[in-house]
Design an enzyme around this catalytic site. Structure first.
Site, mmCIF file in Angstrom:
data_model
loop_
_atom_site.group_PDB
_atom_site.id
_atom_site.type_symbol
_atom_site.label_atom_id
_atom_site.label_comp_id
_atom_site.label_asym_id
_atom_site.label_seq_id
_atom_site.Cartn_x
_atom_site.Cartn_y
_atom_site.Cartn_z
ATOM 1 N N GLY A 78 0.813 -1.216 0.000
ATOM 2 C CA GLY A 78 0.000 0.000 0.000
ATOM 3 C C GLY A 78 0.842 1.259 0.000
ATOM 4 C CB SER B 18 -0.358 3.628 -4.615
ATOM 5 O OG SER B 18 -1.328 3.055 -3.761
ATOM 6 C CG ASP C 171 -6.716 -7.736 -2.751
ATOM 7 O OD1 ASP C 171 -6.370 -7.620 -1.555
ATOM 8 O OD2 ASP C 171 -7.908 -7.780 -3.104
ATOM 9 C CG ASN D 99 1.195 1.333 4.887
ATOM 10 O OD1 ASN D 99 0.987 2.076 5.840
ATOM 11 N ND2 ASN D 99 0.723 1.607 3.660
ATOM 12 C CB SER E 194 -4.431 1.951 14.081
ATOM 13 O OG SER E 194 -5.253 3.055 14.397
ATOM 14 C CE1 TYR F 29 -8.160 0.761 9.888
ATOM 15 C CE2 TYR F 29 -8.244 1.669 12.106
ATOM 16 C CZ TYR F 29 -7.628 1.580 10.870
ATOM 17 O OH TYR F 29 -6.465 2.296 10.625
ATOM 18 C CB ALA G 97 -8.264 -5.804 11.833
HETATM 19 P P1 NAP Z 1 -4.812 5.367 2.506
HETATM 20 O O1 NAP Z 1 -4.372 6.777 2.294
HETATM 21 O O2 NAP Z 1 -6.245 5.021 2.328
HETATM 22 O O3 NAP Z 1 -3.883 4.407 1.616
HETATM 23 C C1 NAP Z 1 -4.105 3.025 1.663
HETATM 24 C C2 NAP Z 1 -3.040 2.315 0.867
HETATM 25 O O4 NAP Z 1 -3.266 0.895 1.005
HETATM 26 C C3 NAP Z 1 -3.105 2.625 -0.619
HETATM 27 O O5 NAP Z 1 -1.800 2.586 -1.144
HETATM 28 C C4 NAP Z 1 -3.922 1.460 -1.158
HETATM 29 O O6 NAP Z 1 -3.647 1.128 -2.530
HETATM 30 C C5 NAP Z 1 -3.431 0.337 -0.276
HETATM 31 N N1 NAP Z 1 -4.353 -0.793 -0.225
HETATM 32 C C6 NAP Z 1 -5.650 -0.784 0.169
HETATM 33 N N2 NAP Z 1 -6.163 -2.023 0.063
HETATM 34 C C7 NAP Z 1 -5.170 -2.812 -0.420
HETATM 35 C C8 NAP Z 1 -5.083 -4.169 -0.745
HETATM 36 N N3 NAP Z 1 -6.140 -4.995 -0.625
HETATM 37 N N4 NAP Z 1 -3.914 -4.659 -1.216
HETATM 38 C C9 NAP Z 1 -2.834 -3.851 -1.368
HETATM 39 N N5 NAP Z 1 -2.873 -2.534 -1.068
HETATM 40 C C10 NAP Z 1 -4.021 -2.032 -0.606
HETATM 41 O O7 NAP Z 1 -4.472 4.912 4.014
HETATM 42 P P2 NAP Z 1 -3.359 5.430 5.024
HETATM 43 O O8 NAP Z 1 -3.980 6.433 5.918
HETATM 44 O O9 NAP Z 1 -2.122 5.746 4.307
HETATM 45 O O10 NAP Z 1 -3.182 4.105 5.902
HETATM 46 C C11 NAP Z 1 -2.118 3.199 5.709
HETATM 47 C C12 NAP Z 1 -2.089 2.237 6.894
HETATM 48 O O11 NAP Z 1 -1.933 2.982 8.091
HETATM 49 C C13 NAP Z 1 -3.366 1.437 7.066
HETATM 50 O O12 NAP Z 1 -3.057 0.139 7.531
HETATM 51 C C14 NAP Z 1 -4.108 2.194 8.137
HETATM 52 O O13 NAP Z 1 -4.997 1.355 8.847
HETATM 53 C C15 NAP Z 1 -2.958 2.641 8.991
HETATM 54 N N6 NAP Z 1 -3.248 3.795 9.851
HETATM 55 C C16 NAP Z 1 -3.691 4.973 9.324
HETATM 56 C C17 NAP Z 1 -3.916 6.049 10.167
HETATM 57 C C18 NAP Z 1 -4.375 7.383 9.679
HETATM 58 O O14 NAP Z 1 -4.739 8.239 10.523
HETATM 59 N N7 NAP Z 1 -4.382 7.656 8.395
HETATM 60 C C19 NAP Z 1 -3.715 5.903 11.542
HETATM 61 C C20 NAP Z 1 -3.259 4.698 12.041
HETATM 62 C C21 NAP Z 1 -3.025 3.646 11.187
HETATM 63 P P3 NAP Z 1 -4.485 1.856 -3.743
HETATM 64 O O15 NAP Z 1 -4.000 3.272 -3.782
HETATM 65 O O16 NAP Z 1 -4.089 1.082 -4.934
HETATM 66 O O17 NAP Z 1 -5.914 1.753 -3.360
#
Ligand code: NAP
Length: 264
Positions: free
Chosen positions: A11, A13, A68, A95, A155, A168, A171
């Site tokens: 993830g 991108s 995926d 991630n 998280s 969520y 997990a």
């Molecule tokens: P995001 O902006 O929504 O980005 C999600 C990333 O995961 C994208 O690159 C997406 O790819 C990829 N992805 C989603 N489903 C996938 C799959 N089935 N297989 C492979 N790649 C997949 O999310 P983010 O905020 O950066 O979060 C990244 C991680 O940090 C997650 O695990 C999230 O739970 C965790 N997190 C986030 C926060 C926060 O506040 N943002 C806080 C704590 C933890 P595409 O672009 O191709 O869809």
């Protein structure tokens, strides 16, 4: 085979994964930039990583790979791709993740949405780590100086309740145990395993709730009164990648502006 250490980031991108990739590039890691559907985003991350490395005098290679993480065949293909491209793996960063699909109250939650989230957010990292760990064990056997690592992005939702995102939260809590399981199992192989636990980080995932959290930060949600950034998380992962915590494993690194501190 490359002489740079190699990191596979799921993830990458967008958002936090992209931030991690950029920081690892700056310290000279070759990269596998995984994505689910945003090929343009992944290409951009890869190009930006090569440029970020170059800007600090390093030469790296970054390759993109669609997979995926919720699908077994895709996970196999992702590891096979990393092997073919680079021939080694020094760091897996679990991630990739999605937010709760329906964001339904626990009294209304649906099984199909639960299963879809668990496949990506929990089953994916568990079995991708298994594939990576077996390959890492092989590598360490032939080169005991190599110290590969596995880092999982969890998280604050693993311990802070949101009743409209039960799947969520559960997990993320389980990924903490996954970290400790792999840390224990892989210790004798010289493979350290960590959980990086972000707070509220600015990304596409949190964009829909921006105003709510702007207010919460202003009101003191965390001691550090600002949003976290993908760079904040990337820098923590980089410290682990560079082996700055060699005598710590199964450890949780909080990147949350102090959110986890209980206050009176
Ligand atoms: P995001 O902006 O929504 O980005 C999600 C990333 O995961 C994208 O690159 C997406 O790819 C990829 N992805 C989603 N489903 C996938 C799959 N089935 N297989 C492979 N790649 C997949 O999310 P983010 O905020 O950066 O979060 C990244 C991680 O940090 C997650 O695990 C999230 O739970 C965790 N997190 C986030 C926060 C926060 O506040 N943002 C806080 C704590 C933890 P595409 O672009 O191709 O869809």
């Amino acid at each position: 085979m490359t002489t740079n250490p190699v990191a596979l980031i799921t993830g990458a991108s967008r958002g936090i994964g992209r931030g991690i990739a950029l920081e690892l590039a700056k310290v000279g890691h070759d990269l596998v930039v995984n994505f689910a559907s945003s090929a343009d985003g992944a290409r951009q991350t890869a190009a930006d990583c090569v440029a970020a490395a170059k800007a600090v005098g390093k030469t790296i290679r970054a390759e993109i790979c669609q997979a995926d993480v919720g699908k077994a065949a895709d996970r196999e293909r992702l590891i096979a791709f990393s092997r073919e491209q680079f021939g080694r793996l020094d760091l897996l960063v679990n991630n990739a993740g999605i937010t709760s699909i329906g964001r339904r109250d626990v009294l209304e939650a649906r099984e199909d949405e639960f299963d879809a989230l668990m496949a990506i957010n929990l089953k994916g990292p568990y079995f991708l780590s298994q594939l990576a760990a077996n390959w890492m064990i092989e590598q360490v056997k032939s080169n005991p100086a190599q110290r590969p690592k596995i880092v999982t992005i969890t998280s604050i939702s693993g311990y802070a309740v949101s009743t409209n995102r039960g799947d969520y939260c559960m997990a993320k809590a389980a990924l903490g145990m996954m970290t400790r399981l792999y840390a224990t199992r892989l210790a004798d192989h010289g493979i350290n395993v960590y959980e990086v636990c972000p707070g509220v980080i600015a990304s596409d995932m949190t964009a829909p709730v921006k105003e709510k959290y702007d207010q919460l930060f202003a009101d003191g949600l965390a001691p550090l009164r600002r949003w976290g950034t993908p760079e904040d998380v990337g820098r923590a992962v980089t410290a682990l990648a560079l082996d700055y915590l060699p005598y710590s494993t199964g450890e949780t690194i909080n990147v949350d502006g102090g959110f986890h501190v209980r206050r009176l």
